[in-house]
Motif scaffolding. Structure first.
Motif, mmCIF file in Angstrom:
data_model
loop_
_atom_site.group_PDB
_atom_site.id
_atom_site.type_symbol
_atom_site.label_atom_id
_atom_site.label_comp_id
_atom_site.label_asym_id
_atom_site.label_seq_id
_atom_site.Cartn_x
_atom_site.Cartn_y
_atom_site.Cartn_z
ATOM 1 N N PHE A 2 -19.794 40.923 -29.807
ATOM 2 C CA PHE A 2 -18.674 41.287 -30.045
ATOM 3 C C PHE A 2 -18.593 42.854 -29.401
ATOM 4 C CE2 PHE A 2 -19.034 38.073 -33.249
ATOM 5 C CZ PHE A 2 -17.844 37.268 -32.864
ATOM 6 N N GLY A 3 -19.565 43.607 -29.287
ATOM 7 C CA GLY A 3 -19.501 44.496 -28.581
ATOM 8 C C GLY A 3 -19.177 44.523 -27.091
ATOM 9 N N THR A 4 -19.881 43.511 -26.625
ATOM 10 C CA THR A 4 -19.737 43.010 -25.248
ATOM 11 C C THR A 4 -18.229 42.685 -24.828
ATOM 12 O OG1 THR A 4 -21.968 42.528 -24.903
ATOM 13 C CG2 THR A 4 -20.321 41.767 -23.092
ATOM 14 N N LEU A 5 -17.533 41.881 -25.840
ATOM 15 C CA LEU A 5 -16.335 41.464 -25.767
ATOM 16 C C LEU A 5 -15.424 42.690 -25.665
ATOM 17 C CD1 LEU A 5 -16.312 38.426 -28.118
ATOM 18 C CD2 LEU A 5 -16.400 38.397 -25.658
ATOM 19 N N PHE A 6 -15.659 43.657 -26.620
ATOM 20 C CA PHE A 6 -14.548 44.740 -26.782
ATOM 21 C C PHE A 6 -14.635 45.644 -25.456
ATOM 22 C CE2 PHE A 6 -14.326 49.489 -27.820
ATOM 23 C CZ PHE A 6 -13.256 49.370 -28.116
ATOM 24 N N LEU A 7 -15.923 45.944 -25.159
ATOM 25 C CA LEU A 7 -16.128 46.782 -23.853
ATOM 26 C C LEU A 7 -15.444 46.298 -22.779
ATOM 27 C CD1 LEU A 7 -19.602 48.269 -24.659
ATOM 28 C CD2 LEU A 7 -17.392 49.454 -24.955
ATOM 29 N N SER A 8 -15.984 44.895 -22.447
ATOM 30 C CA SER A 8 -15.538 44.325 -21.361
ATOM 31 C C SER A 8 -13.876 44.137 -21.290
ATOM 32 C CB SER A 8 -16.138 42.742 -21.339
ATOM 33 O OG SER A 8 -15.426 41.860 -22.089
ATOM 34 N N SER A 9 -13.137 44.182 -22.552
ATOM 35 C CA SER A 9 -11.847 44.044 -22.126
ATOM 36 C C SER A 9 -11.151 45.552 -21.943
ATOM 37 C CB SER A 9 -11.426 43.635 -23.676
ATOM 38 O OG SER A 9 -11.583 44.605 -24.652
ATOM 39 N N GLN A 10 -11.962 46.465 -22.062
ATOM 40 C CA GLN A 10 -11.619 47.818 -21.714
ATOM 41 C C GLN A 10 -11.873 48.389 -20.475
ATOM 42 O OE1 GLN A 10 -9.880 49.161 -24.368
ATOM 43 N NE2 GLN A 10 -9.845 47.358 -25.190
ATOM 44 N N LEU A 54 -19.785 31.781 -47.436
ATOM 45 C CA LEU A 54 -19.581 33.190 -47.164
ATOM 46 C C LEU A 54 -19.945 33.594 -45.659
ATOM 47 C CD1 LEU A 54 -22.065 34.747 -50.271
ATOM 48 C CD2 LEU A 54 -19.418 35.222 -49.760
ATOM 49 N N VAL A 55 -20.923 32.683 -45.209
ATOM 50 C CA VAL A 55 -20.954 32.898 -43.725
ATOM 51 C C VAL A 55 -19.786 32.165 -43.170
ATOM 52 C CG1 VAL A 55 -22.248 32.131 -41.812
ATOM 53 C CG2 VAL A 55 -23.589 32.455 -43.805
ATOM 54 N N GLY A 56 -19.200 31.217 -43.542
ATOM 55 C CA GLY A 56 -18.010 30.758 -42.839
ATOM 56 C C GLY A 56 -16.859 31.760 -42.668
ATOM 57 N N PHE A 57 -16.782 32.378 -43.859
ATOM 58 C CA PHE A 57 -15.618 33.697 -43.976
ATOM 59 C C PHE A 57 -16.011 34.619 -43.139
ATOM 60 C CE2 PHE A 57 -14.371 37.431 -45.856
ATOM 61 C CZ PHE A 57 -12.896 37.384 -45.947
ATOM 62 N N PHE A 58 -17.143 35.075 -42.997
ATOM 63 C CA PHE A 58 -17.415 36.401 -41.945
ATOM 64 C C PHE A 58 -17.317 35.733 -40.455
ATOM 65 C CE2 PHE A 58 -19.406 38.171 -45.800
ATOM 66 C CZ PHE A 58 -18.765 39.342 -46.084
ATOM 67 N N ILE A 59 -17.465 34.527 -40.275
ATOM 68 C CA ILE A 59 -17.380 33.860 -38.890
ATOM 69 C C ILE A 59 -16.049 34.120 -38.448
ATOM 70 C CG2 ILE A 59 -17.627 32.248 -37.413
ATOM 71 C CD1 ILE A 59 -20.167 31.494 -38.579
ATOM 72 N N TRP A 60 -15.081 33.769 -39.447
ATOM 73 C CA TRP A 60 -13.559 33.669 -39.507
ATOM 74 C C TRP A 60 -13.272 35.037 -39.031
ATOM 75 C CZ3 TRP A 60 -9.753 35.953 -42.612
ATOM 76 C CH2 TRP A 60 -8.633 35.955 -42.395
ATOM 77 N N LEU A 61 -13.609 36.014 -39.895
ATOM 78 C CA LEU A 61 -13.473 37.421 -39.335
ATOM 79 C C LEU A 61 -13.668 37.729 -38.217
ATOM 80 C CD1 LEU A 61 -14.210 39.361 -42.801
ATOM 81 C CD2 LEU A 61 -12.104 38.760 -41.865
ATOM 82 N N ALA A 62 -14.900 37.493 -37.765
ATOM 83 C CA ALA A 62 -15.242 37.735 -36.405
ATOM 84 C C ALA A 62 -14.436 37.107 -35.205
ATOM 85 C CB ALA A 62 -16.809 37.356 -36.198
ATOM 86 N N GLU A 63 -13.895 35.819 -35.501
ATOM 87 C CA GLU A 63 -13.011 35.072 -34.638
ATOM 88 C C GLU A 63 -11.845 35.760 -34.408
ATOM 89 O OE1 GLU A 63 -11.957 30.456 -34.169
ATOM 90 O OE2 GLU A 63 -11.755 31.232 -36.236
ATOM 91 N N ASN A 64 -11.283 36.319 -35.557
ATOM 92 C CA ASN A 64 -10.153 37.222 -35.294
ATOM 93 C C ASN A 64 -10.371 38.392 -34.405
ATOM 94 O OD1 ASN A 64 -7.631 36.453 -37.179
ATOM 95 N ND2 ASN A 64 -9.406 35.922 -38.469
ATOM 96 N N ILE A 65 -11.566 39.021 -34.290
ATOM 97 C CA ILE A 65 -11.782 40.232 -33.508
ATOM 98 C C ILE A 65 -12.024 39.720 -32.184
ATOM 99 C CG2 ILE A 65 -13.604 41.854 -33.059
ATOM 100 C CD1 ILE A 65 -14.199 41.890 -35.979
ATOM 101 N N ALA A 66 -12.711 38.557 -31.987
ATOM 102 C CA ALA A 66 -12.715 37.827 -30.605
ATOM 103 C C ALA A 66 -11.601 37.654 -29.879
ATOM 104 C CB ALA A 66 -13.993 36.798 -30.822
ATOM 105 N N THR A 67 -10.855 36.785 -30.637
ATOM 106 C CA THR A 67 -9.306 36.571 -30.299
ATOM 107 C C THR A 67 -8.633 37.697 -29.772
ATOM 108 O OG1 THR A 67 -8.532 36.058 -32.399
ATOM 109 C CG2 THR A 67 -9.395 34.118 -31.160
ATOM 110 N N TYR A 68 -8.679 38.762 -30.622
ATOM 111 C CA TYR A 68 -7.946 40.008 -30.261
ATOM 112 C C TYR A 68 -8.127 40.717 -29.117
ATOM 113 C CZ TYR A 68 -5.996 44.579 -31.046
ATOM 114 O OH TYR A 68 -5.235 45.770 -30.874
ATOM 115 N N PHE A 69 -9.671 40.500 -28.711
ATOM 116 C CA PHE A 69 -10.206 40.977 -27.782
ATOM 117 C C PHE A 69 -10.160 39.933 -26.394
ATOM 118 C CE2 PHE A 69 -12.182 44.080 -30.399
ATOM 119 C CZ PHE A 69 -11.271 45.295 -30.110
ATOM 120 N N ASN A 70 -9.428 38.940 -26.698
ATOM 121 C CA ASN A 70 -9.227 38.057 -25.394
ATOM 122 C C ASN A 70 -10.519 37.155 -25.046
ATOM 123 O OD1 ASN A 70 -6.449 38.535 -25.268
ATOM 124 N ND2 ASN A 70 -7.011 40.167 -23.871
#
Length: 259
Positions: A25-33, A194-210
């Motif tokens: 997710f760090g790579t997804l964020f930085l690469s989008s910038q 619990l793991v499924g919920f946190f992956i869903w949160l991560a999925e929101n971050i991932a789609t936000y950064f395309n």
């Protein structure tokens, strides 16, 4: 004071187990910038994540067995991605040379990151399970869950029936984990959720950064539907079944060597 120390130690071990997901997710964020002048973004992400995997292995953060499990999940995830993109569930709109049937090869790492977390957490927290239903029941259920991700596009979606079967098959299964000198446990199905919920949160971050886009996110980003939590809940079960079964097989082999 001891409960605080236990919580801090548990948090540290969880954080160390999340190194690869955080790298993704760090790579997804930085690469989008960054405006990539000589390489497509999807190709750069793949090269970076391959480098992270090599560094984790060479530094001892991941074992060879864990790398093998991660590779299995990469293939499983990539096959699912190819099918879902073909069916129009989501898309990868950016160009890239390392795309297979419209899917960038780095996408398999997002599934592999779940396996990486589970393998690391299992080792770091000295995890075990009680009441494991065995290979036949868990394997058949895992196969049915994976198959349903493909078949629900042309026959009814059986996810809620499968969820009921999960509760039935794993109702006696508990995760045992150790934090310093103390042993704790929780129902396996609660861990799935619990793991499924946190992956869903991560999925929101991932789609936000395309990292990818759902059909309703092409015009403007919006939160991923809550129904996706159930999808991740079921996908996590497949991950746990494979990891747990491999751990049981390995433990059995080591025991035979001792005997």
């Amino acid at each position: 004071m001891k409960p605080v120390m236990q919580l801090l130690h548990f948090g540290y071990q969880q954080a160390m187990s999340c190194i690869f997901p955080v790298a993704i997710f760090g790579t997804l964020f930085l690469s989008s910038q960054i405006d990539w002048p000589f390489i497509h973004r999807y190709d750069a992400i793949l090269l970076i994540l391959l480098g992270v995997q090599v560094l984790m292995y060479r530094s001892g953060l991941e074992t060879l067995d864990e790398i093998k499990v991660i590779c299995v999940f990469h293939v499983i995830g990539l096959l699912l991605e190819i099918y879902k993109v073909k069916m129009g569930s989501w898309s990868y709109p950016e160009p890239g040379y390392t795309k297979l049937l419209g899917v960038p090869l780095y996408s398999g790492f997002m599934y592999a990151s779940v396996a990486s977390f589970m393998c690391q957490a299992w080792r770091r927290l000295k995890m075990d399970m009680t009441g494991w239903p065995g290979l036949a029941a868990s394997g058949l259920l895992g196969g049915a869950i994976y198959l349903n991700f493909f078949t629900h596009h042309f026959i009814p979606d059986f996810r809620w029936w499968l969820t009921a079967l999960v509760l039935l098959v794993f109702w006696k299964t508990w995760i045992i984990y150790r934090v310093r000198d103390a042993t704790y446990r929780m129902p396996l199905t609660l861990a799935f959720l619990l793991v499924g919920f946190f992956i869903w949160l991560a999925e929101n971050i991932a789609t936000y950064f395309n990292a990818w886009k759902y059909p309703d996110q092409h015009e403007t980003w919006q939160i991923v539907g809550f129904s996706k939590i159930s999808s991740w809940f079921l996908l996590v079960i497949i991950s746990v079944i494979i990891v747990a079964q491999l751990k049981h097989v390995k433990a059995g082999r080591e025991q035979k060597k001792k005997d």
